[in-house]
Write a protein that holds these residues in place. Structure first.
Motif, short mmCIF file in Angstrom:
data_model
loop_
_atom_site.label_atom_id
_atom_site.label_comp_id
_atom_site.label_asym_id
_atom_site.label_seq_id
_atom_site.Cartn_x
_atom_site.Cartn_y
_atom_site.Cartn_z
N ALA A 20 1.05 -2.08 -0.17
CA ALA A 20 0.00 -0.22 -0.26
C ALA A 20 1.29 1.41 -0.14
O ALA A 20 2.00 1.25 0.83
CB ALA A 20 -1.18 0.19 1.14
N GLY A 60 10.49 -1.45 8.55
CA GLY A 60 9.25 -1.50 9.29
C GLY A 60 8.69 -1.24 7.78
O GLY A 60 7.21 -0.58 8.06
N THR A 64 10.81 -5.28 2.02
CA THR A 64 11.19 -6.55 1.73
C THR A 64 9.95 -6.81 0.82
O THR A 64 10.02 -7.43 0.01
CB THR A 64 11.23 -7.11 3.06
N GLY A 224 4.06 0.62 8.05
CA GLY A 224 3.28 -0.17 7.68
C GLY A 224 3.24 -1.37 8.81
O GLY A 224 2.46 -2.39 8.71
P1 ATP Z 1 12.74 -4.01 8.41
O1 ATP Z 1 13.67 -2.93 7.73
O2 ATP Z 1 12.74 -4.15 9.26
O3 ATP Z 1 13.31 -5.29 7.12
P2 ATP Z 1 11.14 -3.93 5.74
O4 ATP Z 1 11.32 -2.15 5.29
O5 ATP Z 1 11.84 -4.66 5.57
O6 ATP Z 1 11.78 -3.39 7.76
P3 ATP Z 1 9.10 -5.54 5.59
O7 ATP Z 1 9.55 -6.36 6.60
O8 ATP Z 1 8.57 -5.61 4.53
O9 ATP Z 1 9.84 -4.03 6.22
O10 ATP Z 1 7.55 -4.47 6.06
C1 ATP Z 1 7.37 -5.65 7.27
C2 ATP Z 1 5.56 -6.33 7.03
O11 ATP Z 1 4.51 -4.63 7.92
C3 ATP Z 1 5.30 -6.17 5.85
O12 ATP Z 1 5.53 -7.62 6.01
C4 ATP Z 1 3.69 -6.05 5.83
O13 ATP Z 1 2.79 -7.16 7.07
C5 ATP Z 1 3.66 -5.06 6.80
N1 ATP Z 1 4.07 -3.67 5.52
C6 ATP Z 1 5.18 -2.83 5.41
N2 ATP Z 1 5.17 -1.96 5.12
C7 ATP Z 1 4.06 -2.04 4.32
C8 ATP Z 1 3.29 -1.28 3.01
N3 ATP Z 1 3.59 -0.40 2.73
N4 ATP Z 1 1.65 -2.04 2.44
C9 ATP Z 1 1.85 -2.99 3.40
N5 ATP Z 1 2.29 -3.53 4.85
C10 ATP Z 1 2.97 -3.42 4.70
#
Ligand code: ATP
Length: 270
Positions: A20, A60, A64, A224
């Protein structure tokens, strides 16, 4: 326990619909999806497809998730490892893991390699801040640079890496032909938080129609991942109280609980 070599997923089942907000970042990675799907179209005029892009932003925020969505949209396998896995590794293991990872990804190309927390291996040389073998980290970093230089755009493997500390990365990683593109993945604004709530409310059984504008307004500064957490926590709170569906109050209680957690986390960091 033995550390796993790396993670391979042939179908991440994640698509751009699951991500999103992040319109700008999605637009930028759409181009990578196109490169993976139609490499010939892009190289026909002598251009070289980029090898890597760095996803930069706070924890977060969906880095990923976005990387998985690129693999899902392009329908290519997703190979991933996390920089933090290397921290406790024995000498020589890191470099050979990187070598194996690239070999597998090339064998299954077109494909995506995703390196989470690349700062754990990619810190500027001589500036490590973890206790562990600094030589080992440098060996791993050098192997990564060697691998990136060692394949051409014909291989059709694109490397995505994520970090929330682009400032500490070794400049060699950002040189042309390596991670020469940076894509910013920021904390969501009000409208984006509303969209993230809409995604994460889908599997939740609610007892009344919930105003996602209101929920977005209650959650300034949330990532997120925090919002996903709120939705999950609200469902657990409602269930604990024997409710048949989750209501607004459960969400407010969940927000309070997550805010409490965030405050504690911040106290530990500072
Ligand atoms: P980190 O730096 O901690 O590894 P990251 O940026 O890789 O974090 P993700 O692991 O992709 O974050 O996000 C964790 C979870 O949060 C996702 O699996 C999802 O459920 C939710 N989430 C984060 N951002 C979004 C988004 N833009 N839309 C929908 N869900 C999200």
């Amino acid at each position: 326990s033995r550390a796993k070599l790396f993670d391979e997923k042939t179908d991440t089942k994640v698509s751009f619909k699951d991500v999103a907000g992040l319109e700008g970042a999605k637009e930028e990675v759409q181009e990578i999806v196109d490169f993976l799907k139609n490499p010939d179209k892009y190289t026909s005029l002598g251009g070289k497809i980029p090898k890597g892009a760095l996803l930069v932003g706070p924890p977060g925020t969906g880095k990923t998730l976005l990387a998985k969505a690129v693999a899902g949209e392009a329908k290519v396998p997703f190979f991933s490892l996390s920089g933090s896995d290397f921290v406790e590794m024995f000498v020589g293991v890191g470099a050979s893991r990187v070598r194996d990872l690239f070999k597998q990804a090339k064998d299954k190309s077109p494909s995506i390699i995703f390196i989470d927390e690349i700062d754990a291996i990619g810190r500027a040389r001589g500036k490590s801040n973890f206790t562990g073998s600094n030589d080992e980290r440098e060996n791993t970093l050098n192997q990564l640079l060697t691998e990136m230089d060692g394949f051409g755009s014909k291989e059709n493997v694109i490397i995505l890496a994520a970090t929330n500390r682009a400032d500490v990365l070794d400049k060699a990683l950002m040189r042309a032909g390596r991670f020469d593109r940076q894509i910013y993945v920021d904390l969501p604004d009000l409208r984006e938080r509303k969209e993230i709530f809409e995604v994460h409310l889908k599997p939740i059984k609610t007892s009344e129609s919930l105003d996602t504008d209101f929920l977005a307004k209650q959650t300034p500064g949330f990532s997120g991942a925090d919002i996903a957490n709120v939705c999950n926590e609200a469902a657990l709170i409602a269930a604990r109280n024997g409710k048949k569906g989750v209501d607004k109050q459960d969400f407010l209680d969940a927000v309070d609980r997550i805010v409490g957690g965030l405050e504690k986390k911040n106290k530990i960091i500072t």
